[in-house]
Motif scaffolding. Structure first.
Motif, PDB file in Angstrom:
ATOM      1  N   HIS A  83       6.864   9.888  -9.063  1.00 58.53           N
ATOM      2  CA  HIS A  83       6.870   8.794  -8.093  1.00 58.53           C
ATOM      3  C   HIS A  83       5.470   8.660  -7.370  1.00 58.53           C
ATOM      4  CE1 HIS A  83      11.287   9.209  -8.120  1.00 58.53           C
ATOM      5  NE2 HIS A  83      11.319   8.451  -7.333  1.00 58.53           N
ATOM      6  N   ARG A  84       5.283   7.422  -6.676  1.00 60.86           N
ATOM      7  CA  ARG A  84       3.871   7.302  -6.184  1.00 60.86           C
ATOM      8  C   ARG A  84       3.588   8.195  -5.189  1.00 60.86           C
ATOM      9  NH1 ARG A  84       5.383   1.276  -5.157  1.00 60.86           N
ATOM     10  NH2 ARG A  84       4.288  -0.023  -6.734  1.00 60.86           N
ATOM     11  N   THR A  85       2.253   8.621  -5.082  1.00 59.62           N
ATOM     12  CA  THR A  85       1.825   9.472  -4.149  1.00 59.62           C
ATOM     13  C   THR A  85       1.568   8.692  -2.901  1.00 59.62           C
ATOM     14  OG1 THR A  85      -0.488   9.030  -4.712  1.00 59.62           O
ATOM     15  CG2 THR A  85       0.480  10.899  -5.949  1.00 59.62           C
TER      16      THR A  85
ATOM     17  N   TRP B  32      -2.126   2.386  -0.908  1.00 60.72           N
ATOM     18  CA  TRP B  32      -3.428   1.371  -1.522  1.00 60.72           C
ATOM     19  C   TRP B  32      -2.464   0.219  -2.071  1.00 60.72           C
ATOM     20  CZ3 TRP B  32      -7.908  -0.117  -1.219  1.00 60.72           C
ATOM     21  CH2 TRP B  32      -8.486  -0.895  -2.136  1.00 60.72           C
ATOM     22  N   HIS B  33      -1.189   0.304  -2.478  1.00 61.06           N
ATOM     23  CA  HIS B  33      -0.420  -0.790  -2.831  1.00 61.06           C
ATOM     24  C   HIS B  33      -0.125  -1.578  -1.763  1.00 61.06           C
ATOM     25  CE1 HIS B  33       3.148  -2.863  -4.627  1.00 61.06           C
ATOM     26  NE2 HIS B  33       4.067  -2.275  -3.797  1.00 61.06           N
ATOM     27  N   LEU B  34      -0.201  -1.305  -0.629  1.00 60.12           N
ATOM     28  CA  LEU B  34      -0.059  -2.149   0.415  1.00 60.12           C
ATOM     29  C   LEU B  34      -1.294  -2.891   0.712  1.00 60.12           C
ATOM     30  CD1 LEU B  34       1.936  -0.180   3.430  1.00 60.12           C
ATOM     31  CD2 LEU B  34       2.498  -1.674   1.852  1.00 60.12           C
TER      32      LEU B  34
ATOM     33  N   ARG C 224       8.388  -7.545   5.277  1.00 57.22           N
ATOM     34  CA  ARG C 224       9.129  -6.558   4.676  1.00 57.22           C
ATOM     35  C   ARG C 224       8.846  -5.643   3.837  1.00 57.22           C
ATOM     36  NH1 ARG C 224      14.590  -9.280   6.196  1.00 57.22           N
ATOM     37  NH2 ARG C 224      14.044 -11.360   7.437  1.00 57.22           N
ATOM     38  N   HIS C 225       8.115  -6.193   3.050  1.00 53.97           N
ATOM     39  CA  HIS C 225       7.544  -5.137   1.803  1.00 53.97           C
ATOM     40  C   HIS C 225       6.837  -4.113   2.492  1.00 53.97           C
ATOM     41  CE1 HIS C 225       4.304  -4.174  -1.360  1.00 53.97           C
ATOM     42  NE2 HIS C 225       5.749  -4.123  -1.973  1.00 53.97           N
ATOM     43  N   GLU C 226       5.993  -4.469   3.373  1.00 52.47           N
ATOM     44  CA  GLU C 226       5.069  -3.429   3.910  1.00 52.47           C
ATOM     45  C   GLU C 226       5.976  -2.406   4.843  1.00 52.47           C
ATOM     46  OE1 GLU C 226       1.214  -4.867   5.031  1.00 52.47           O
ATOM     47  OE2 GLU C 226       1.296  -3.950   6.974  1.00 52.47           O
TER      48      GLU C 226
ATOM     49  N   HIS D  42       9.140  -1.679   4.486  1.00 48.91           N
ATOM     50  CA  HIS D  42       9.648  -0.882   3.331  1.00 48.91           C
ATOM     51  C   HIS D  42       8.900   0.243   2.827  1.00 48.91           C
ATOM     52  CE1 HIS D  42      11.603   0.431  -0.478  1.00 48.91           C
ATOM     53  NE2 HIS D  42      10.429  -0.163  -1.282  1.00 48.91           N
ATOM     54  N   HIS D  43       7.740   0.137   2.533  1.00 47.07           N
ATOM     55  CA  HIS D  43       6.910   1.162   1.994  1.00 47.07           C
ATOM     56  C   HIS D  43       6.298   2.059   2.966  1.00 47.07           C
ATOM     57  CE1 HIS D  43       6.991   0.194  -2.304  1.00 47.07           C
ATOM     58  NE2 HIS D  43       6.630  -1.186  -1.894  1.00 47.07           N
ATOM     59  N   ARG D  44       6.270   1.533   4.287  1.00 46.83           N
ATOM     60  CA  ARG D  44       5.736   2.242   5.341  1.00 46.83           C
ATOM     61  C   ARG D  44       6.793   3.257   5.713  1.00 46.83           C
ATOM     62  NH1 ARG D  44       4.437  -1.850   9.915  1.00 46.83           N
ATOM     63  NH2 ARG D  44       6.478  -1.185  10.609  1.00 46.83           N
TER      64      ARG D  44
HETATM   65 NI    NI Z   1       5.963  -2.441  -3.422  1.00 46.98          NI
END
Ligand code: NI
Length: 167
Positions: A39-41, A47-49, A126-128, A130-132
């Motif tokens: 899984h992503r660190t 950084w993906h955001l 929404r994507h942000e 989600h990852h937050r």
């Molecule tokens: Ni994503």
């Protein structure tokens, strides 16, 4: 789906301030935190955001500065937060100076589908979020405090002299 630029601007300013608050709590050591090896660190999520800020809106033809998909993740948490701040502002400036409300109804090719631009701006927020949410769990595991986002954190409840509600 946003139909008015001013509604997007208000949402964007609120949510990007919350994400920046989150990123500014990261330490260099915490960037390697992960649940399992595949899984992503925490750093990769952060950084993906930053990369998505440029990658997703660019599909509509908006032109502004930001790190590309191939730009490697910085080793410094401060650098990730700084690039987030710059790129989120660059996107906001590009929308405000290039688009009027009617541009939000224009369709763009997004990952093989057609989305109105106002939907893209909604989805990127929404994507942000989600990852937050994923990041705050990793932040706890890394021994950091969690940011205040939509309500008090455990530590803030303690400051109020009240136990955190168990829901
Ligand atoms: Ni994503």
């Amino acid at each position: 789906m946003f139909k008015h630029i001013e509604d997007f601007v208000a949402n964007w300013q609120h949510e990007t301030a919350a994400t920046l608050r989150t990123l500014e709590m990261l330490t260099d050591e915490s960037l390697g935190q992960q649940i399992t090896d595949d899984h992503r660190t925490l750093g990769r999520l952060a950084w993906h955001l930053v990369q998505t800020l440029h990658e997703m809106p660019s599909r509509t033809g908006l032109i502004f500065e930001g790190p590309g998909e191939d730009t490697p993740m910085p080793a410094s948490a401060v650098s990730i937060a700084m690039q987030y701040k710059q790129t989120s502002q660059a996107l906001l400036d590009a929308v405000q100076s290039n688009w009027k409300d009617e541009n939000l109804l224009v369709m763009s090719d997004m990952y093989g589908d057609q989305w109105p631009n106002g939907l893209m701006l909604d989805i990127i927020i929404r994507h942000e979020i989600h990852h937050r949410g994923q990041m705050t769990v990793l932040m706890r595991q890394a021994g950091l405090h969690a940011p205040e986002l939509y309500g008090p954190t455990k530590e803030q409840w303690a400051e109020f002299g009240a136990p955190a509600p168990v829901i």
